[in-house]
Design a protein around this motif. Structure first.
Motif, PDB file in Angstrom:
ATOM      1  N   ALA A  55       0.833  -1.202   0.000  1.00  0.00           N
ATOM      2  CA  ALA A  55       0.000   0.000   0.000  1.00  0.00           C
ATOM      3  C   ALA A  55       0.866   1.249   0.000  1.00  0.00           C
ATOM      4  CB  ALA A  55      -0.923  -0.015   1.203  1.00  0.00           C
ATOM      5  N   LYS A  56       2.020   1.162   0.700  1.00  0.00           N
ATOM      6  CA  LYS A  56       2.922   2.306   0.753  1.00  0.00           C
ATOM      7  C   LYS A  56       3.469   2.619  -0.635  1.00  0.00           C
ATOM      8  CE  LYS A  56       7.150   3.876   2.940  1.00  0.00           C
ATOM      9  NZ  LYS A  56       8.225   3.569   3.855  1.00  0.00           N
ATOM     10  N   THR A  57       3.888   1.580  -1.369  1.00  0.00           N
ATOM     11  CA  THR A  57       4.456   1.780  -2.695  1.00  0.00           C
ATOM     12  C   THR A  57       3.395   2.267  -3.669  1.00  0.00           C
ATOM     13  OG1 THR A  57       6.029   0.030  -2.230  1.00  0.00           O
ATOM     14  CG2 THR A  57       5.800   0.670  -4.508  1.00  0.00           C
ATOM     15  N   GLN A  58       2.151   1.835  -3.498  1.00  0.00           N
ATOM     16  CA  GLN A  58       1.094   2.277  -4.393  1.00  0.00           C
ATOM     17  C   GLN A  58       0.827   3.768  -4.214  1.00  0.00           C
ATOM     18  OE1 GLN A  58      -2.169  -0.283  -3.503  1.00  0.00           O
ATOM     19  NE2 GLN A  58      -1.503  -1.877  -4.909  1.00  0.00           N
ATOM     20  N   LYS A  59       0.975   4.292  -2.992  1.00  0.00           N
ATOM     21  CA  LYS A  59       0.751   5.709  -2.753  1.00  0.00           C
ATOM     22  C   LYS A  59       1.881   6.558  -3.328  1.00  0.00           C
ATOM     23  CE  LYS A  59      -1.921   5.654   1.528  1.00  0.00           C
ATOM     24  NZ  LYS A  59      -1.899   6.114   2.921  1.00  0.00           N
ATOM     25  N   LEU A  60       3.084   6.008  -3.352  1.00  0.00           N
ATOM     26  CA  LEU A  60       4.235   6.768  -3.811  1.00  0.00           C
ATOM     27  C   LEU A  60       4.285   6.797  -5.334  1.00  0.00           C
ATOM     28  CD1 LEU A  60       6.999   5.487  -1.388  1.00  0.00           C
ATOM     29  CD2 LEU A  60       5.822   7.676  -1.325  1.00  0.00           C
ATOM     30  N   GLU A  61       4.408   7.978  -5.860  1.00  0.00           N
ATOM     31  CA  GLU A  61       4.599   8.149  -7.293  1.00  0.00           C
ATOM     32  C   GLU A  61       5.415   9.414  -7.493  1.00  0.00           C
ATOM     33  OE1 GLU A  61       0.351  10.216  -8.329  1.00  0.00           O
ATOM     34  OE2 GLU A  61       0.516   8.067  -8.494  1.00  0.00           O
ATOM     35  N   ILE A  62       5.879   9.620  -8.691  1.00  0.00           N
ATOM     36  CA  ILE A  62       6.708  10.783  -8.968  1.00  0.00           C
ATOM     37  C   ILE A  62       5.920  12.050  -8.675  1.00  0.00           C
ATOM     38  CG2 ILE A  62       7.898  12.052 -10.795  1.00  0.00           C
ATOM     39  CD1 ILE A  62       8.619   9.345 -12.002  1.00  0.00           C
ATOM     40  N   GLY A  63       6.514  12.918  -7.899  1.00  0.00           N
ATOM     41  CA  GLY A  63       5.878  14.176  -7.531  1.00  0.00           C
ATOM     42  C   GLY A  63       5.166  14.153  -6.196  1.00  0.00           C
ATOM     43  N   SER A  64       4.988  12.966  -5.604  1.00  0.00           N
ATOM     44  CA  SER A  64       4.259  12.916  -4.327  1.00  0.00           C
ATOM     45  C   SER A  64       5.163  13.355  -3.175  1.00  0.00           C
ATOM     46  CB  SER A  64       3.698  11.518  -4.086  1.00  0.00           C
ATOM     47  OG  SER A  64       4.720  10.569  -4.010  1.00  0.00           O
ATOM     48  N   PRO A  65       4.600  14.081  -2.211  1.00  0.00           N
ATOM     49  CA  PRO A  65       5.393  14.544  -1.065  1.00  0.00           C
ATOM     50  C   PRO A  65       5.607  13.416  -0.059  1.00  0.00           C
ATOM     51  CG  PRO A  65       3.147  15.321  -0.886  1.00  0.00           C
ATOM     52  CD  PRO A  65       3.246  14.610  -2.194  1.00  0.00           C
ATOM     53  N   ILE A  66       6.751  13.460   0.608  1.00  0.00           N
ATOM     54  CA  ILE A  66       7.095  12.450   1.625  1.00  0.00           C
ATOM     55  C   ILE A  66       7.585  13.146   2.879  1.00  0.00           C
ATOM     56  CG2 ILE A  66       7.633  10.653  -0.047  1.00  0.00           C
ATOM     57  CD1 ILE A  66      10.536  12.087   1.701  1.00  0.00           C
ATOM     58  N   ILE A  67       7.578  12.398   3.977  1.00  0.00           N
ATOM     59  CA  ILE A  67       8.144  12.884   5.231  1.00  0.00           C
ATOM     60  C   ILE A  67       9.111  11.824   5.759  1.00  0.00           C
ATOM     61  CG2 ILE A  67       6.195  12.023   6.589  1.00  0.00           C
ATOM     62  CD1 ILE A  67       6.675  14.550   8.392  1.00  0.00           C
ATOM     63  N   VAL A  68      10.254  12.237   6.203  1.00  0.00           N
ATOM     64  CA  VAL A  68      11.277  11.332   6.713  1.00  0.00           C
ATOM     65  C   VAL A  68      10.865  10.880   8.108  1.00  0.00           C
ATOM     66  CG1 VAL A  68      13.708  11.090   7.330  1.00  0.00           C
ATOM     67  CG2 VAL A  68      13.061  12.468   5.354  1.00  0.00           C
ATOM     68  N   ILE A  69      10.837   9.552   8.335  1.00  0.00           N
ATOM     69  CA  ILE A  69      10.469   9.030   9.656  1.00  0.00           C
ATOM     70  C   ILE A  69      11.680   8.549  10.439  1.00  0.00           C
ATOM     71  CG2 ILE A  69       8.102   8.445   9.082  1.00  0.00           C
ATOM     72  CD1 ILE A  69       9.009   5.581   8.574  1.00  0.00           C
ATOM     73  N   GLU A  70      12.761   8.257   9.735  1.00  0.00           N
ATOM     74  CA  GLU A  70      14.002   7.828  10.389  1.00  0.00           C
ATOM     75  C   GLU A  70      15.162   8.301   9.524  1.00  0.00           C
ATOM     76  OE1 GLU A  70      16.373   3.684  11.392  1.00  0.00           O
ATOM     77  OE2 GLU A  70      14.245   3.602  10.925  1.00  0.00           O
ATOM     78  N   ALA A  71      16.162   8.869  10.146  1.00  0.00           N
ATOM     79  CA  ALA A  71      17.298   9.391   9.386  1.00  0.00           C
ATOM     80  C   ALA A  71      18.301   8.276   9.096  1.00  0.00           C
ATOM     81  CB  ALA A  71      17.983  10.504  10.163  1.00  0.00           C
ATOM     82  N   PRO A  72      18.644   8.055   7.815  1.00  0.00           N
ATOM     83  CA  PRO A  72      19.672   7.056   7.508  1.00  0.00           C
ATOM     84  C   PRO A  72      21.046   7.535   7.980  1.00  0.00           C
ATOM     85  CG  PRO A  72      18.956   8.182   5.520  1.00  0.00           C
ATOM     86  CD  PRO A  72      18.095   8.685   6.627  1.00  0.00           C
ATOM     87  N   PRO A  93      14.546  13.260  11.068  1.00  0.00           N
ATOM     88  CA  PRO A  93      13.136  12.865  11.031  1.00  0.00           C
ATOM     89  C   PRO A  93      12.242  14.108  11.045  1.00  0.00           C
ATOM     90  CG  PRO A  93      14.330  11.559  12.641  1.00  0.00           C
ATOM     91  CD  PRO A  93      15.257  12.633  12.171  1.00  0.00           C
ATOM     92  N   GLY A  94      11.226  14.074  10.207  1.00  0.00           N
ATOM     93  CA  GLY A  94      10.330  15.227  10.088  1.00  0.00           C
ATOM     94  C   GLY A  94      10.609  16.086   8.881  1.00  0.00           C
ATOM     95  N   ASP A  95      11.783  15.918   8.240  1.00  0.00           N
ATOM     96  CA  ASP A  95      12.074  16.663   7.022  1.00  0.00           C
ATOM     97  C   ASP A  95      11.144  16.198   5.908  1.00  0.00           C
ATOM     98  OD1 ASP A  95      14.061  17.972   8.340  1.00  0.00           O
ATOM     99  OD2 ASP A  95      15.725  16.941   7.352  1.00  0.00           O
ATOM    100  N   VAL A  96      10.763  17.110   5.029  1.00  0.00           N
ATOM    101  CA  VAL A  96       9.866  16.773   3.925  1.00  0.00           C
ATOM    102  C   VAL A  96      10.600  16.913   2.603  1.00  0.00           C
ATOM    103  CG1 VAL A  96       7.738  17.343   5.135  1.00  0.00           C
ATOM    104  CG2 VAL A  96       8.937  19.109   3.858  1.00  0.00           C
ATOM    105  N   GLY A  97      10.128  16.155   1.631  1.00  0.00           N
ATOM    106  CA  GLY A  97      10.713  16.188   0.302  1.00  0.00           C
ATOM    107  C   GLY A  97       9.702  15.752  -0.719  1.00  0.00           C
ATOM    108  N   ARG A  98      10.164  15.596  -1.949  1.00  0.00           N
ATOM    109  CA  ARG A  98       9.282  15.205  -3.039  1.00  0.00           C
ATOM    110  C   ARG A  98       9.969  14.122  -3.866  1.00  0.00           C
ATOM    111  NH1 ARG A  98       4.654  17.406  -4.593  1.00  0.00           N
ATOM    112  NH2 ARG A  98       4.939  19.215  -3.266  1.00  0.00           N
ATOM    113  N   ILE A  99       9.202  13.106  -4.265  1.00  0.00           N
ATOM    114  CA  ILE A  99       9.733  12.000  -5.067  1.00  0.00           C
ATOM    115  C   ILE A  99      10.093  12.505  -6.459  1.00  0.00           C
ATOM    116  CG2 ILE A  99       9.182   9.767  -6.128  1.00  0.00           C
ATOM    117  CD1 ILE A  99       9.388   9.528  -3.146  1.00  0.00           C
TER     118      ILE A  99
END
Length: 131
Positions: A55-72, A93-99
């Motif tokens: 379900a997570k991968t289905q929601k993600l597509e190019i241009g969709s916004p994301i939020i970091v939950i754990e810092a690599p 964690p908490g930083d936002v970005g875009r695919i």
């Protein structure tokens, strides 16, 4: 000269028929290879949960916004010549970005305020505006 070229053609025909097992062997060979490929595809589909993606991968597509939950611990740049950088507070964690794009093995190119990086999907989730 003609007899020599005929003998070459006969030798080639014999070698091809021996490869494919005689009359109709080409069709048998192709059928066997097709069945092997189908079994391998079924095995891969069963290993990765069929044709459905999570379900997570289905929601993600190019241009969709994301939020970091754990810092690599290490960040890999999405440049043409990528480099690894230790994450010394660059991404939190908490930083936002875009695919930007999807890469193999559930790795995504994500545009952040600090640049574009390749990040594994386990480190972020889709940003829901209702949250």
């Amino acid at each position: 000269m003609r007899d020599n070229s005929k003998s070459i053609v006969i030798v080639m025909a014999l070698s091809i028929s021996s490869i494919f097992g005689g009359g109709g062997g080409a069709a048998k060979w192709l059928k066997k290879k097709k069945s092997i490929l189908e079994r391998q595809q079924m095995k891969v589909k069963s290993e990765f949960g069929g044709e459905k993606s999570s379900a997570k991968t289905q929601k993600l597509e190019i241009g969709s916004p994301i939020i970091v939950i754990e810092a690599p611990k290490v960040l890999k740049t999405a440049a043409s010549i990528p480099c690894l950088r230790p994450n010394s507070g660059l991404l939190n964690p908490g930083d936002v970005g875009r695919i930007i794009s999807r890469k193999p093995k559930d790795v995504w190119a994500v545009r952040l305020s600090i640049g574009t990086y390749l990040i594994d999907a386990k480190y972020f989730k889709p940003l829901d505006f209702e949250d």
